[in-house]
Write a protein that holds these residues in place. Structure first.
Motif, PDB file in Angstrom:
ATOM      1  N   ILE A   8      29.868  54.903  60.437  1.00  0.00           N
ATOM      2  CA  ILE A   8      30.300  55.212  59.077  1.00  0.00           C
ATOM      3  C   ILE A   8      29.049  55.252  58.211  1.00  0.00           C
ATOM      4  N   GLY A  10      27.623  55.086  54.806  1.00  0.00           N
ATOM      5  CA  GLY A  10      27.941  54.687  53.441  1.00  0.00           C
ATOM      6  C   GLY A  10      27.022  55.304  52.410  1.00  0.00           C
ATOM      7  N   LEU A  22      35.321  51.240  53.486  1.00  0.00           N
ATOM      8  CA  LEU A  22      35.293  50.589  54.795  1.00  0.00           C
ATOM      9  C   LEU A  22      36.665  50.040  55.155  1.00  0.00           C
ATOM     10  N   LEU A  37      27.767  50.575  60.409  1.00  0.00           N
ATOM     11  CA  LEU A  37      27.846  50.987  59.015  1.00  0.00           C
ATOM     12  C   LEU A  37      26.447  51.189  58.455  1.00  0.00           C
ATOM     13  N   THR A  70      21.390  49.761  58.977  1.00  0.00           N
ATOM     14  CA  THR A  70      22.683  49.865  59.649  1.00  0.00           C
ATOM     15  C   THR A  70      23.122  48.478  60.086  1.00  0.00           C
TER      16      THR A  70
END
Length: 91
Positions: A8, A10, A22, A37, A70
């Motif tokens: 993902i 962000g 999230l 993330l 990350t």
């Protein structure tokens, strides 16, 4: 369940916005799914572990080999719900 993590991005979102998104992503994932993330908000290394502690998801820590900041976490089987408009507050 795939052994590949769900990534993902962000982007440059603040942690508040990032946590809202999230939470939506996690809702559709199987328990045990690992998420990577990407989050450049300087508060992410503090906010993500705290949010995982609050919700019951497992915070696995930062990924050192990543090109951008990350963080890894694992989806809980029975997460604790948070307020719809405030993902940092228990429901």
């Amino acid at each position: 369940m795939s052994s590949d993590p769900v990534v993902i991005d962000g982007g440059d979102r603040s942690c508040v916005r990032l946590l809202l998104e999230l939470r939506g992503h996690i809702a559709g994932l199987a328990p045990g799914t690992v998420i990577h993330l990407i989050a450049i908000d300087p508060a992410a290394p503090i906010d993500l572990p705290a949010w995982c502690h609050l919700t019951g998801h497992a915070y696995l820590g930062p990924l050192d080999a990543a090109e951008r900041p990350t963080y890894a976490l694992q989806v809980a089987a029975d997460p604790r719900p948070t307020s719809p408009e405030s993902p940092w507050r228990p429901r």
